[in-house]
Write a protein that holds these residues in place. Structure first.
Motif, PDB file in Angstrom:
ATOM      1  N   GLY A  37       0.817  -1.211   0.000  1.00 15.25           N
ATOM      2  CA  GLY A  37       0.000   0.000   0.000  1.00 15.25           C
ATOM      3  C   GLY A  37       0.850   1.260   0.000  1.00 15.25           C
ATOM      4  O   GLY A  37       0.542   2.237  -0.689  1.00 15.25           O
ATOM      5  N   VAL A  38       1.943   1.254   0.785  1.00 13.74           N
ATOM      6  CA  VAL A  38       2.855   2.402   0.812  1.00 13.74           C
ATOM      7  C   VAL A  38       3.467   2.626  -0.558  1.00 13.74           C
ATOM      8  O   VAL A  38       3.490   3.752  -1.078  1.00 13.74           O
ATOM      9  CB  VAL A  38       3.971   2.186   1.859  1.00 13.74           C
ATOM     10  N   ILE A  39       3.985   1.557  -1.154  1.00 12.85           N
ATOM     11  CA  ILE A  39       4.640   1.668  -2.454  1.00 12.85           C
ATOM     12  C   ILE A  39       3.656   2.093  -3.536  1.00 12.85           C
ATOM     13  O   ILE A  39       4.016   2.816  -4.470  1.00 12.85           O
ATOM     14  CB  ILE A  39       5.307   0.325  -2.831  1.00 12.85           C
ATOM     15  N   ARG A  40       2.405   1.676  -3.419  1.00 15.23           N
ATOM     16  CA  ARG A  40       1.417   2.083  -4.411  1.00 15.23           C
ATOM     17  C   ARG A  40       1.075   3.565  -4.273  1.00 15.23           C
ATOM     18  O   ARG A  40       0.920   4.269  -5.274  1.00 15.23           O
ATOM     19  CB  ARG A  40       0.142   1.251  -4.272  1.00 15.23           C
ATOM     20  N   ALA A  41       0.944   4.051  -3.042  1.00 18.05           N
ATOM     21  CA  ALA A  41       0.422   5.402  -2.821  1.00 18.05           C
ATOM     22  C   ALA A  41       1.502   6.488  -2.903  1.00 18.05           C
ATOM     23  O   ALA A  41       1.354   7.453  -3.663  1.00 18.05           O
ATOM     24  CB  ALA A  41      -0.277   5.467  -1.458  1.00 18.05           C
ATOM     25  N   LEU A  42       2.566   6.358  -2.107  1.00 21.23           N
ATOM     26  CA  LEU A  42       3.499   7.466  -1.944  1.00 21.23           C
ATOM     27  C   LEU A  42       4.236   7.840  -3.237  1.00 21.23           C
ATOM     28  O   LEU A  42       4.250   9.023  -3.611  1.00 21.23           O
ATOM     29  CB  LEU A  42       4.487   7.143  -0.825  1.00 21.23           C
ATOM     30  N   PRO A  43       4.848   6.886  -3.970  1.00 24.19           N
ATOM     31  CA  PRO A  43       5.510   7.286  -5.219  1.00 24.19           C
ATOM     32  C   PRO A  43       4.534   7.864  -6.235  1.00 24.19           C
ATOM     33  O   PRO A  43       4.891   8.800  -6.963  1.00 24.19           O
ATOM     34  CB  PRO A  43       6.126   5.971  -5.723  1.00 24.19           C
ATOM     35  N   THR A 100      -3.540  13.823  -5.484  1.00 23.83           N
ATOM     36  CA  THR A 100      -2.105  13.905  -5.208  1.00 23.83           C
ATOM     37  C   THR A 100      -1.816  13.896  -3.717  1.00 23.83           C
ATOM     38  O   THR A 100      -1.015  13.084  -3.223  1.00 23.83           O
ATOM     39  CB  THR A 100      -1.523  15.186  -5.834  1.00 23.83           C
ATOM     40  N   TRP A 101      -2.494  14.766  -2.985  1.00 21.43           N
ATOM     41  CA  TRP A 101      -2.183  14.894  -1.557  1.00 21.43           C
ATOM     42  C   TRP A 101      -2.773  13.757  -0.727  1.00 21.43           C
ATOM     43  O   TRP A 101      -2.210  13.389   0.313  1.00 21.43           O
ATOM     44  CB  TRP A 101      -2.637  16.256  -1.050  1.00 21.43           C
ATOM     45  N   GLN A 102      -3.854  13.168  -1.177  1.00 25.62           N
ATOM     46  CA  GLN A 102      -4.342  11.978  -0.484  1.00 25.62           C
ATOM     47  C   GLN A 102      -3.345  10.836  -0.615  1.00 25.62           C
ATOM     48  O   GLN A 102      -3.115  10.084   0.345  1.00 25.62           O
ATOM     49  CB  GLN A 102      -5.704  11.553  -1.046  1.00 25.62           C
ATOM     50  N   MET A 103      -2.759  10.674  -1.805  1.00 24.58           N
ATOM     51  CA  MET A 103      -1.759   9.628  -2.004  1.00 24.58           C
ATOM     52  C   MET A 103      -0.532   9.853  -1.121  1.00 24.58           C
ATOM     53  O   MET A 103      -0.006   8.930  -0.491  1.00 24.58           O
ATOM     54  CB  MET A 103      -1.337   9.579  -3.477  1.00 24.58           C
ATOM     55  N   ILE A 104      -0.067  11.114  -1.068  1.00 26.23           N
ATOM     56  CA  ILE A 104       1.123  11.423  -0.267  1.00 26.23           C
ATOM     57  C   ILE A 104       0.851  11.179   1.210  1.00 26.23           C
ATOM     58  O   ILE A 104       1.621  10.483   1.901  1.00 26.23           O
ATOM     59  CB  ILE A 104       1.567  12.877  -0.514  1.00 26.23           C
ATOM     60  N   PHE A 105      -0.238  11.739   1.719  1.00 28.96           N
ATOM     61  CA  PHE A 105      -0.563  11.553   3.131  1.00 28.96           C
ATOM     62  C   PHE A 105      -0.844  10.083   3.449  1.00 28.96           C
ATOM     63  O   PHE A 105      -0.425   9.566   4.488  1.00 28.96           O
ATOM     64  CB  PHE A 105      -1.770  12.409   3.517  1.00 28.96           C
ATOM     65  N   GLY A 106      -1.578   9.423   2.558  1.00 26.59           N
ATOM     66  CA  GLY A 106      -1.898   8.018   2.783  1.00 26.59           C
ATOM     67  C   GLY A 106      -0.655   7.156   2.871  1.00 26.59           C
ATOM     68  O   GLY A 106      -0.535   6.277   3.742  1.00 26.59           O
ATOM     69  N   GLY A 107       0.307   7.396   1.968  1.00 24.50           N
ATOM     70  CA  GLY A 107       1.554   6.645   2.003  1.00 24.50           C
ATOM     71  C   GLY A 107       2.351   6.911   3.266  1.00 24.50           C
ATOM     72  O   GLY A 107       2.927   5.992   3.861  1.00 24.50           O
ATOM     73  N   LEU A 108       2.387   8.186   3.701  1.00 25.44           N
ATOM     74  CA  LEU A 108       3.122   8.544   4.914  1.00 25.44           C
ATOM     75  C   LEU A 108       2.470   7.941   6.157  1.00 25.44           C
ATOM     76  O   LEU A 108       3.163   7.544   7.105  1.00 25.44           O
ATOM     77  CB  LEU A 108       3.198  10.071   5.046  1.00 25.44           C
ATOM     78  N   ILE A 109       1.142   7.868   6.168  1.00 22.27           N
ATOM     79  CA  ILE A 109       0.437   7.264   7.308  1.00 22.27           C
ATOM     80  C   ILE A 109       0.696   5.766   7.376  1.00 22.27           C
ATOM     81  O   ILE A 109       0.903   5.193   8.457  1.00 22.27           O
ATOM     82  CB  ILE A 109      -1.072   7.550   7.216  1.00 22.27           C
ATOM     83  N   LEU A 110       0.702   5.121   6.224  1.00 20.93           N
ATOM     84  CA  LEU A 110       0.884   3.671   6.179  1.00 20.93           C
ATOM     85  C   LEU A 110       2.328   3.241   6.440  1.00 20.93           C
ATOM     86  O   LEU A 110       2.566   2.122   6.911  1.00 20.93           O
ATOM     87  CB  LEU A 110       0.446   3.142   4.808  1.00 20.93           C
ATOM     88  N   ALA A 111       3.290   4.104   6.144  1.00 22.71           N
ATOM     89  CA  ALA A 111       4.701   3.715   6.218  1.00 22.71           C
ATOM     90  C   ALA A 111       5.110   3.196   7.595  1.00 22.71           C
ATOM     91  O   ALA A 111       5.698   2.099   7.694  1.00 22.71           O
ATOM     92  CB  ALA A 111       5.587   4.886   5.781  1.00 22.71           C
ATOM     93  N   PRO A 112       4.855   3.921   8.689  1.00 24.54           N
ATOM     94  CA  PRO A 112       5.261   3.375   9.998  1.00 24.54           C
ATOM     95  C   PRO A 112       4.505   2.115  10.376  1.00 24.54           C
ATOM     96  O   PRO A 112       5.057   1.236  11.052  1.00 24.54           O
ATOM     97  CB  PRO A 112       4.945   4.525  10.968  1.00 24.54           C
ATOM     98  N   VAL A 113       3.242   1.994   9.957  1.00 21.99           N
ATOM     99  CA  VAL A 113       2.475   0.778  10.233  1.00 21.99           C
ATOM    100  C   VAL A 113       3.125  -0.413   9.533  1.00 21.99           C
ATOM    101  O   VAL A 113       3.305  -1.490  10.120  1.00 21.99           O
ATOM    102  CB  VAL A 113       1.011   0.942   9.773  1.00 21.99           C
ATOM    103  N   ALA A 114       3.481  -0.214   8.264  1.00 22.60           N
ATOM    104  CA  ALA A 114       4.121  -1.289   7.504  1.00 22.60           C
ATOM    105  C   ALA A 114       5.462  -1.681   8.123  1.00 22.60           C
ATOM    106  O   ALA A 114       5.797  -2.859   8.207  1.00 22.60           O
ATOM    107  CB  ALA A 114       4.318  -0.844   6.049  1.00 22.60           C
TER     108      ALA A 114
END
Length: 292
Positions: free
Chosen positions: A35-41, A174-188
């Motif tokens: 999910g992180v890799i899909r959203a943040l990049p 754009t910003w939902q993807m960035i925030f979503g990836g940043l939120i998921l990163a520590p969980v992952a």
């Protein structure tokens, strides 16, 4: 209009490939990391193409939307994809329009049309046929994840409807993807750690999700929604249809008669429920502005 619809439907069709790409090319033991890799990049790529930083208040709303539409939804989607056949996972997730109708009625904004209520009951019955069919041996964690993702996306959709589109659709995505990836990163990181080193197939799978399934897919969808309005909801059905066809024709997924009946019942319920909502919105939009 036909060209716009043809372009917009590419989004849901590309989303329908997500299940096969994840299960065939990527480490299914790392759904949160995927999910992180899909959203943040994808978000950073879209930001490079459209370098706009909204006001702080708008950013805060995008962050809240990112929790429901990206962080929770993506994580639940990949959990479901790793445990449930892609066609069933996509169809379970496609009950989201019915969730939206129910949430809108629950918060008291609009009473549901009787046909929408009937469609909701039919949708629940269809899900029951898919999940509790005697021939089905489904992982209930995967089933609950698919339904949980639909509920999360439904909440996010209602929030968008209440807040309005503060910026352009591309900016919001754009910003939902960035925030979503940043939120998921520590969980992952805490739950899964780093995945195994990707081979060429995994690199291709990540690339497909980032560039086509997310950046281009969400751009095509949001561009279509801004042009077509509520009628674009019909096009979202291309996602479960695509996932089911891929699963049946390519991945040798086999469904029983009851599960096929459930799939058709859910899709029919969504078409009915959304079409009633569209007619009601169209009737509201035709009221003269001086009538308020």
């Amino acid at each position: 209009m036909f060209r716009i619809a043809l372009f917009a439907v590419l989004g849901p069709m590309l989303w329908g490939t997500t299940y096969a790409v994840f299960t065939e090319f990527l480490p299914t033991t790392h759904p949160f990391f995927t999910g992180v890799i899909r959203a943040l990049p994808a978000g950073l790529l879209l930001l490079a193409l459209n370098p706009v930083i909204p006001k702080p208040g708008v950013l805060m709303r995008y962050a809240v939307l990112a929790v429901f539409n990206i962080a929770v939804f993506f994580s639940m989607l990949f959990v479901a994809a790793g445990r449930v056949p892609g066609g069933l996972a996509a169809t379970l997730g496609a009950v989201q329009p019915l969730v939206v109708v129910g949430l809108v009625a629950l918060i008291g904004r609009h009473a549901p049309h009787p046909v929408q209520v009937a469609a909701g009951i039919a949708g629940v019955a269809g899900v029951g046929l898919m999940v509790f069919s005697p021939s089905a041996t489904l992982d209930m964690i995967g089933v609950m994840a698919a339904l949980g993702g639909a509920v999360s996306m439904g909440v996010g959709t209602v929030l968008i409807d209440r807040w309005g589109r503060a910026g352009k659709p591309l900016e919001m995505v754009t910003w939902q993807m960035i925030f979503g990836g940043l939120i998921l990163a520590p969980v992952a990181w805490l739950k899964e750690g780093l995945p195994p080193a990707p081979d060429l197939m995994a690199v291709a799978g990540y690339g497909w999700l980032i560039f086509f399934g997310t950046a281009f897919g969400y751009y095509a969808w949001n561009r279509g929604v801004t042009k077509l309005g509520p009628s674009a909801a019909y096009l979202a059905l291309a996602s479960p249809v695509t996932a089911t066809l891929i699963g049946t024709l390519v991945m040798d997924e086999r469904f029983g008669l009851a599960q096929w009946a459930g799939i058709l019942l859910v899709l029919g319920a969504i078409i009915t429920g959304v079409s009633v909502r569209r007619r009601r919105l169209a009737a509201i939009e035709t009221v003269p502005t001086g009538a308020a």
